[in-house]
Design a protein around this motif. Structure first.
Motif, PDB file in Angstrom:
ATOM      1  N   ILE A  46       0.829  -1.207   0.000  1.00 16.89           N
ATOM      2  CA  ILE A  46       0.000   0.000   0.000  1.00 16.89           C
ATOM      3  C   ILE A  46       0.864   1.258   0.000  1.00 16.89           C
ATOM      4  CG2 ILE A  46      -1.630   1.342   1.396  1.00 16.89           C
ATOM      5  CD1 ILE A  46      -2.973  -1.242   2.172  1.00 16.89           C
ATOM      6  N   VAL A  52      -6.200   3.875  -3.390  1.00 14.42           N
ATOM      7  CA  VAL A  52      -6.726   2.810  -2.530  1.00 14.42           C
ATOM      8  C   VAL A  52      -8.236   2.980  -2.406  1.00 14.42           C
ATOM      9  CG1 VAL A  52      -6.711   1.819  -0.203  1.00 14.42           C
ATOM     10  CG2 VAL A  52      -4.582   2.651  -1.211  1.00 14.42           C
ATOM     11  N   TYR A  74      -6.418  -2.071  -4.132  1.00 18.66           N
ATOM     12  CA  TYR A  74      -5.450  -1.097  -4.638  1.00 18.66           C
ATOM     13  C   TYR A  74      -4.677  -1.703  -5.805  1.00 18.66           C
ATOM     14  CZ  TYR A  74      -2.622  -4.004  -1.520  1.00 18.66           C
ATOM     15  OH  TYR A  74      -2.040  -5.076  -0.885  1.00 18.66           O
TER      16      TYR A  74
END
Length: 233
Positions: A46, A52, A74
């Motif tokens: 991430i 996201v 994501y």
């Protein structure tokens, strides 16, 4: 039990003298360690992602506890789209918009992805989807770019449910099936009428708490004759 289907595990349990790993405490520690490692890897992915989205959904378990499933979606640095399940959270004590919003913020802060949030997906329940006081509205106050998308799976489910409700046979079938789910896990209410017809073994093997719709479908298919007799009582 798992050792029956896994030869490596079977050999380990049979031959290991130093570490068997069969203690509940040790198993819980191993699960916790694996969870921490997976969480670290997700955070690394991430941190390199530009965008996201957050997915939340509630479901009730066999104990009627409301569990909130949390998922982050994501695009990784190499261009792959990933959906990572993060955790189940018991929200039975408080299912208000504020409580669920605080849970969402906890997820976003924990994974340090709030500024990257561009979408949020939930079902159509008012507590989640309301434009003024729902979770999605509260999230957008914090992150204006996080557009709300009504989950397509839930939308499809609503369409199918509404369509099926106009077919008499389908409507009666699922109403009857729902009645089984309510009635069968409570044998004490009519036990004296059931046992002579269905038999004690039948009751013990089928009328268990936590039966799912799939279990009841199998029950109907496999014991049609007995159920027809029972329903005629």
């Amino acid at each position: 039990m798992l050792a029956r289907y896994d030869s490596d595990l079977h050999n380990h349990l049979e031959s290991s003298t130093a570490f068997r790993g069969s203690s509940p405490d040790i198993q819980n520690e191993l699960i916790h360690s694996v969870s921490e490692l997976m969480t670290m890897e997700i955070k690394k992915e991430i941190s390199k992602a530009n965008y996201v989205s957050l997915i939340l959904d509630e479901t009730s378990d066999v104990m009627n506890k409301c569990q909130l499933a949390s998922v982050l979606r994501y695009v990784t640095a190499d261009g792959n789209v990933e959906e990572r399940f993060l955790r189940f959270t018991d929200v039975s004590s408080d299912r208000s918009a504020n409580s669920l919003f605080n849970h969402a913020l906890e997820i976003l802060n924990d994974f340090e992805c709030g500024p990257k949030l561009i979408a949020q997906t939930y079902d159509g329940a008012a507590v989640m989807a309301s434009q003024h006081a729902g979770v999605q509205a509260k999230i957008r106050e914090q992150y204006p770019n996080a557009i709300f998308v009504h989950c397509y799976a839930h939308r499809l489910n609503l369409v199918l449910a509404q369509s099926a409700s106009f077919i008499k046979e389908v409507k009666v079938f699922f109403a009857t099936l729902s009645g089984f789910r309510t009635f069968l896990p409570s044998p004490q209410k009519g036990l004296k009428h059931w046992i002579p017809t269905l038999g004690k073994d039948f009751l013990l093997s089928h009328l268990l708490d936590g039966s799912t719709i799939a279990d009841l479908l199998k029950l109907c298919m496999n014991t049609e004759k007995e159920l027809r007799i029972f329903l005629c009582l």
